[in-house]
Design an enzyme around this catalytic site. Sequence first.
Site, PDB file in Angstrom:
ATOM      1  N   SER A 120       0.818  -1.214   0.000  1.00 35.69           N
ATOM      2  CA  SER A 120       0.000   0.000   0.000  1.00 35.69           C
ATOM      3  C   SER A 120       0.847   1.258   0.000  1.00 35.69           C
ATOM      4  CB  SER A 120      -0.869  -0.015   1.251  1.00 35.69           C
ATOM      5  OG  SER A 120      -1.525   1.219   1.403  1.00 35.69           O
ATOM      6  N   TYR A 144      -2.333   0.546   9.892  1.00 36.71           N
ATOM      7  CA  TYR A 144      -2.519  -0.204   8.644  1.00 36.71           C
ATOM      8  C   TYR A 144      -1.243  -0.149   7.793  1.00 36.71           C
ATOM      9  CZ  TYR A 144      -3.803  -1.149   3.845  1.00 36.71           C
ATOM     10  OH  TYR A 144      -3.808  -1.634   2.574  1.00 36.71           O
ATOM     11  N   LYS A 148       1.576  -3.202   6.710  1.00 38.41           N
ATOM     12  CA  LYS A 148       1.952  -3.533   5.322  1.00 38.41           C
ATOM     13  C   LYS A 148       3.455  -3.400   5.126  1.00 38.41           C
ATOM     14  CE  LYS A 148      -1.893  -4.760   3.459  1.00 38.41           C
ATOM     15  NZ  LYS A 148      -2.082  -6.028   2.744  1.00 38.41           N
TER      16      LYS A 148
END
Length: 330
Positions: A120, A144, A148
């Site tokens: 991402s 988040y 990643k």
Amino acid sequence: MTTKPAVLVTGGAGFIGSHTCKALFENGYTPVAFDNLTTGHADAVRYGPLVKGDVRDADAVQAALQAHGAQAVLHFAARAYVGESVRMPLAYHDNNVGGMIGLLQGCAAAGVERVVLSSSCATYGVPATLPIREDCPQNPINPYGYTKLVCERMLAEQAAATGLRYAALRYFNAAGADPSGALGERHDPETHLIPLALQAAFGTGPALSVFGTDYPTEDGTCIRDYIHVADLARAHVLALDHLLRGGASLCVNLGTGQGVSVRMIIRAIEAMTGQPLPVVYGPRRAGDPPSLVADPAQAHALLGFRTSQSDITTILRDAAPWFRPVRQAG
Ligand code: UDP
């Protein structure tokens, strides 16, 4: 259509995973969806078998790989909401980091050494320069993005230690839906801008809340780089082809290079419907960087990938049927 191997698609019942299964199938692969169905939809698995399982369970991953003779994995299964990750960081570490560990253990046990990861642009945090190149420092500002980044590092470390080769694909903002209407975006709860804005436009949801109008951008709202899910799916097929023909590990951005603000999305929807969009202006959402725009050059140089249907009008046109009061496609 040439015969190509079976591949395991974790999260194959989810939004990007299901679209990628379709693209894999259309390119001769047999996509085996591996999904715990907590957020995915079994009826979105249409292009190959579905194995119900959790990526944190290495034995289940190994068994699925061996049962289907899969030669590679495309790893989509993850929690993927920035806002939720700020509120529930442990769930993100458990699912995303724990999932990567279970997946790689299962792959090692089954002798599978090719992995394509959904990474991402959230791994970059607030980038020092725009557009973002892959060598931009990765300093995520939300859990988040951090999970990643850990997944990318885990792949790099495992690749250094073993015969693993991988492609980490750093998505910008996935949006749109399969142009034929076969598959769409169905998140519950929905938190993404384009679905919520379309629901507001069609009266199937409340007025759109704009999260912040005081960002240091031209119109004060956040800028993102929206990429059509069908373009994203095609990039995965190219990354898989690359690894299976012996290509080296790589990390590439998947975006258009075009920044689009929240207000620009609102205007584009108003142009599509011919109606004013009901909007309320609110505060910023925690964890949101002001501007994220890809430099897409590396994906083109290494994979031959360029977006072809990611202009905002096409994205909105393909997504729209899924948010009308009576769905007109699929
Ligand atoms: N956004 C917004 N209202 C919403 C949802 C999102 O203003 O109801 C903004 C959000 O702050 C961000 C952009 O739209 O700047 C895209 O958010 P989304 O959740 O779609 O994707 P993300 O960038 O978080 O992956």
